[in-house]
Design a protein around this motif. Structure first.
Motif, PDB file in Angstrom:
ATOM      1  N   LEU A  35       4.814  41.092  65.903  1.00  0.00           N
ATOM      2  CA  LEU A  35       3.748  40.366  65.208  1.00  0.00           C
ATOM      3  C   LEU A  35       4.144  38.915  64.950  1.00  0.00           C
ATOM      4  O   LEU A  35       3.301  38.018  65.000  1.00  0.00           O
ATOM      5  CB  LEU A  35       3.378  41.079  63.910  1.00  0.00           C
ATOM      6  N   GLN A  36       5.411  38.683  64.687  1.00  0.00           N
ATOM      7  CA  GLN A  36       5.885  37.317  64.483  1.00  0.00           C
ATOM      8  C   GLN A  36       5.749  36.511  65.776  1.00  0.00           C
ATOM      9  O   GLN A  36       5.350  35.352  65.751  1.00  0.00           O
ATOM     10  CB  GLN A  36       7.343  37.347  64.021  1.00  0.00           C
ATOM     11  N   ARG A  37       6.045  37.129  66.910  1.00  0.00           N
ATOM     12  CA  ARG A  37       5.873  36.461  68.215  1.00  0.00           C
ATOM     13  C   ARG A  37       4.404  36.146  68.493  1.00  0.00           C
ATOM     14  O   ARG A  37       4.092  35.208  69.210  1.00  0.00           O
ATOM     15  CB  ARG A  37       6.414  37.321  69.346  1.00  0.00           C
ATOM     16  N   LEU A  38       3.513  36.981  67.919  1.00  0.00           N
ATOM     17  CA  LEU A  38       2.076  36.749  68.094  1.00  0.00           C
ATOM     18  C   LEU A  38       1.540  35.715  67.098  1.00  0.00           C
ATOM     19  O   LEU A  38       0.352  35.428  67.090  1.00  0.00           O
ATOM     20  CB  LEU A  38       1.313  38.065  67.942  1.00  0.00           C
ATOM     21  N   GLY A  39       2.421  35.189  66.239  1.00  0.00           N
ATOM     22  CA  GLY A  39       2.032  34.120  65.338  1.00  0.00           C
ATOM     23  C   GLY A  39       1.798  34.534  63.896  1.00  0.00           C
ATOM     24  O   GLY A  39       1.395  33.706  63.077  1.00  0.00           O
ATOM     25  N   VAL A  40       2.052  35.778  63.555  1.00  0.00           N
ATOM     26  CA  VAL A  40       1.875  36.225  62.177  1.00  0.00           C
ATOM     27  C   VAL A  40       3.175  35.947  61.428  1.00  0.00           C
ATOM     28  O   VAL A  40       4.258  36.343  61.865  1.00  0.00           O
ATOM     29  CB  VAL A  40       1.536  37.735  62.106  1.00  0.00           C
ATOM     30  N   GLU A  41       3.067  35.262  60.307  1.00  0.00           N
ATOM     31  CA  GLU A  41       4.249  34.921  59.517  1.00  0.00           C
ATOM     32  C   GLU A  41       4.926  36.190  59.001  1.00  0.00           C
ATOM     33  O   GLU A  41       4.271  37.165  58.653  1.00  0.00           O
ATOM     34  CB  GLU A  41       3.824  34.021  58.342  1.00  0.00           C
ATOM     35  N   CYS A  42       6.239  36.189  58.949  1.00  0.00           N
ATOM     36  CA  CYS A  42       7.042  37.371  58.655  1.00  0.00           C
ATOM     37  C   CYS A  42       6.674  38.036  57.326  1.00  0.00           C
ATOM     38  O   CYS A  42       6.487  39.253  57.263  1.00  0.00           O
ATOM     39  CB  CYS A  42       8.525  36.995  58.665  1.00  0.00           C
ATOM     40  N   THR A  43       6.566  37.262  56.256  1.00  0.00           N
ATOM     41  CA  THR A  43       6.268  37.870  54.948  1.00  0.00           C
ATOM     42  C   THR A  43       4.870  38.487  54.926  1.00  0.00           C
ATOM     43  O   THR A  43       4.659  39.516  54.298  1.00  0.00           O
ATOM     44  CB  THR A  43       6.412  36.851  53.802  1.00  0.00           C
ATOM     45  N   ILE A  44       3.945  37.881  55.637  1.00  0.00           N
ATOM     46  CA  ILE A  44       2.594  38.450  55.724  1.00  0.00           C
ATOM     47  C   ILE A  44       2.635  39.770  56.488  1.00  0.00           C
ATOM     48  O   ILE A  44       1.949  40.729  56.135  1.00  0.00           O
ATOM     49  CB  ILE A  44       1.620  37.439  56.370  1.00  0.00           C
ATOM     50  N   THR A  45       3.456  39.825  57.531  1.00  0.00           N
ATOM     51  CA  THR A  45       3.605  41.071  58.292  1.00  0.00           C
ATOM     52  C   THR A  45       4.092  42.194  57.394  1.00  0.00           C
ATOM     53  O   THR A  45       3.539  43.298  57.419  1.00  0.00           O
ATOM     54  CB  THR A  45       4.581  40.865  59.468  1.00  0.00           C
ATOM     55  N   TRP A  46       5.139  41.922  56.598  1.00  0.00           N
ATOM     56  CA  TRP A  46       5.671  42.971  55.724  1.00  0.00           C
ATOM     57  C   TRP A  46       4.663  43.391  54.659  1.00  0.00           C
ATOM     58  O   TRP A  46       4.530  44.577  54.350  1.00  0.00           O
ATOM     59  CB  TRP A  46       7.000  42.548  55.098  1.00  0.00           C
ATOM     60  N   LYS A  47       3.939  42.433  54.117  1.00  0.00           N
ATOM     61  CA  LYS A  47       2.917  42.786  53.123  1.00  0.00           C
ATOM     62  C   LYS A  47       1.828  43.650  53.758  1.00  0.00           C
ATOM     63  O   LYS A  47       1.362  44.612  53.155  1.00  0.00           O
ATOM     64  CB  LYS A  47       2.338  41.523  52.490  1.00  0.00           C
ATOM     65  N   ALA A  48       1.442  43.327  54.978  1.00  0.00           N
ATOM     66  CA  ALA A  48       0.441  44.135  55.687  1.00  0.00           C
ATOM     67  C   ALA A  48       0.993  45.525  56.000  1.00  0.00           C
ATOM     68  O   ALA A  48       0.286  46.532  55.841  1.00  0.00           O
ATOM     69  CB  ALA A  48       0.014  43.432  56.973  1.00  0.00           C
ATOM     70  N   LEU A  49       2.253  45.594  56.430  1.00  0.00           N
ATOM     71  CA  LEU A  49       2.873  46.893  56.691  1.00  0.00           C
ATOM     72  C   LEU A  49       2.913  47.738  55.420  1.00  0.00           C
ATOM     73  O   LEU A  49       2.673  48.948  55.466  1.00  0.00           O
ATOM     74  CB  LEU A  49       4.286  46.714  57.252  1.00  0.00           C
ATOM     75  N   TRP A  50       3.205  47.122  54.289  1.00  0.00           N
ATOM     76  CA  TRP A  50       3.240  47.861  53.028  1.00  0.00           C
ATOM     77  C   TRP A  50       1.860  48.387  52.653  1.00  0.00           C
ATOM     78  O   TRP A  50       1.715  49.532  52.257  1.00  0.00           O
ATOM     79  CB  TRP A  50       3.817  46.998  51.912  1.00  0.00           C
ATOM     80  N   VAL A  51       0.847  47.552  52.790  1.00  0.00           N
ATOM     81  CA  VAL A  51      -0.512  47.999  52.459  1.00  0.00           C
ATOM     82  C   VAL A  51      -0.938  49.145  53.373  1.00  0.00           C
ATOM     83  O   VAL A  51      -1.426  50.184  52.905  1.00  0.00           O
ATOM     84  CB  VAL A  51      -1.516  46.816  52.551  1.00  0.00           C
ATOM     85  N   LEU A  52      -0.747  48.974  54.667  1.00  0.00           N
ATOM     86  CA  LEU A  52      -1.128  50.024  55.614  1.00  0.00           C
ATOM     87  C   LEU A  52      -0.324  51.308  55.381  1.00  0.00           C
ATOM     88  O   LEU A  52      -0.862  52.412  55.487  1.00  0.00           O
ATOM     89  CB  LEU A  52      -0.946  49.535  57.053  1.00  0.00           C
ATOM     90  N   SER A  53       0.934  51.163  55.047  1.00  0.00           N
ATOM     91  CA  SER A  53       1.772  52.337  54.793  1.00  0.00           C
ATOM     92  C   SER A  53       1.350  53.079  53.530  1.00  0.00           C
ATOM     93  O   SER A  53       1.364  54.314  53.499  1.00  0.00           O
ATOM     94  CB  SER A  53       3.236  51.926  54.687  1.00  0.00           C
ATOM     95  N   TRP A  54       0.987  52.345  52.496  1.00  0.00           N
ATOM     96  CA  TRP A  54       0.506  53.006  51.270  1.00  0.00           C
ATOM     97  C   TRP A  54      -0.783  53.769  51.545  1.00  0.00           C
ATOM     98  O   TRP A  54      -0.952  54.905  51.092  1.00  0.00           O
ATOM     99  CB  TRP A  54       0.305  51.990  50.140  1.00  0.00           C
ATOM    100  N   ILE A  55      -1.677  53.161  52.299  1.00  0.00           N
ATOM    101  CA  ILE A  55      -2.923  53.848  52.657  1.00  0.00           C
ATOM    102  C   ILE A  55      -2.609  55.099  53.465  1.00  0.00           C
ATOM    103  O   ILE A  55      -3.109  56.185  53.181  1.00  0.00           O
ATOM    104  CB  ILE A  55      -3.871  52.894  53.418  1.00  0.00           C
ATOM    105  N   GLY A  56      -1.773  54.949  54.487  1.00  0.00           N
ATOM    106  CA  GLY A  56      -1.408  56.090  55.321  1.00  0.00           C
ATOM    107  C   GLY A  56      -0.673  57.160  54.555  1.00  0.00           C
ATOM    108  O   GLY A  56      -0.933  58.353  54.719  1.00  0.00           O
ATOM    109  N   MET A  57       0.251  56.747  53.692  1.00  0.00           N
ATOM    110  CA  MET A  57       1.046  57.694  52.922  1.00  0.00           C
ATOM    111  C   MET A  57       0.174  58.550  52.000  1.00  0.00           C
ATOM    112  O   MET A  57       0.432  59.737  51.816  1.00  0.00           O
ATOM    113  CB  MET A  57       2.091  56.928  52.094  1.00  0.00           C
ATOM    114  N   LEU A  58      -0.852  57.957  51.440  1.00  0.00           N
ATOM    115  CA  LEU A  58      -1.738  58.684  50.527  1.00  0.00           C
ATOM    116  C   LEU A  58      -2.824  59.463  51.260  1.00  0.00           C
ATOM    117  O   LEU A  58      -3.209  60.554  50.833  1.00  0.00           O
ATOM    118  CB  LEU A  58      -2.372  57.713  49.527  1.00  0.00           C
ATOM    119  N   LEU A  59      -3.308  58.928  52.353  1.00  0.00           N
ATOM    120  CA  LEU A  59      -4.428  59.535  53.058  1.00  0.00           C
ATOM    121  C   LEU A  59      -4.014  60.666  54.011  1.00  0.00           C
ATOM    122  O   LEU A  59      -4.709  61.685  54.105  1.00  0.00           O
ATOM    123  CB  LEU A  59      -5.173  58.441  53.839  1.00  0.00           C
ATOM    124  N   LEU A  60      -2.895  60.515  54.694  1.00  0.00           N
ATOM    125  CA  LEU A  60      -2.478  61.493  55.705  1.00  0.00           C
ATOM    126  C   LEU A  60      -2.307  62.916  55.153  1.00  0.00           C
ATOM    127  O   LEU A  60      -2.821  63.859  55.752  1.00  0.00           O
ATOM    128  CB  LEU A  60      -1.205  61.024  56.406  1.00  0.00           C
TER     129      LEU A  60
END
Length: 151
Positions: free
Chosen positions: A36-61
């Motif tokens: 994602l960083q190579r695609l132009g997404v800043e590193c801290t934004i990537t981790w914040k997005a991963l955390w949000v998606l993981s929380w959703i997945g962790m609760l929903l799955l």
């Protein structure tokens, strides 16, 4: 002949493997961040997005998997085994990522090289193993899904 699937035994086997593989799944997460960083997404934004998606997945799955088991009265052994492996693996990664927010910050993961970058992901993966066992207990004793002897 029909019998109940042993979720606890299967998850216990996964937990043995899960104790060994957290470094590999951490590498997978860092690889995702680098792509994602190579695609132009800043590193801290990537981790914040991963955390949000993981929380959703962790609760929903678990809810979706439990509902899926409750709907089916009979399932083939191989299909249940495969579904449980996928559930355990995805939930393991979701929890590994989501729980890391309590032990590190995005800036630390991205810009601090203190020799401990990402080690939190190993510990949070290990924290997920007892939770997977609790889910398996719920699946085993609170669902009526049986498997037929024909594989």
């Amino acid at each position: 002949m029909k019998y109940k699937y042993n979720y606890i035994k299967s998850t216990m086997i996964f937990c043995v493997i899960g104790f060994i593989i957290p470094g590999f799944t951490a590498i997978l997460l860092f690889g995702t961040q680098l792509i994602l960083q190579r695609l132009g997404v800043e590193c801290t934004i990537t981790w914040k997005a991963l955390w949000v998606l993981s929380w959703i997945g962790m609760l929903l799955l678990p809810v979706l998997f439990y509902k899926s088991l409750k709907k089916k009265e009979t399932e083939s052994y191989e299909k249940l085994k495969t579904n449980l492996i996928f559930f355990n693996f995805l939930e393991y990664i979701f929890m590994q990522t989501a729980l890391s927010i309590f032990f590190t910050k995005a800036n630390t993961l991205c810009y601090v090289s203190d020799g401990q970058n990402g080690i939190e992901l190993v510990f949070t993966a290990w924290l997920s193993l007892p939770v997977l066992m609790i889910f398996s207990y719920i699946f085993e004793y609170h669902t009526e899904t049986t498997i037929s002897s024909d594989k």
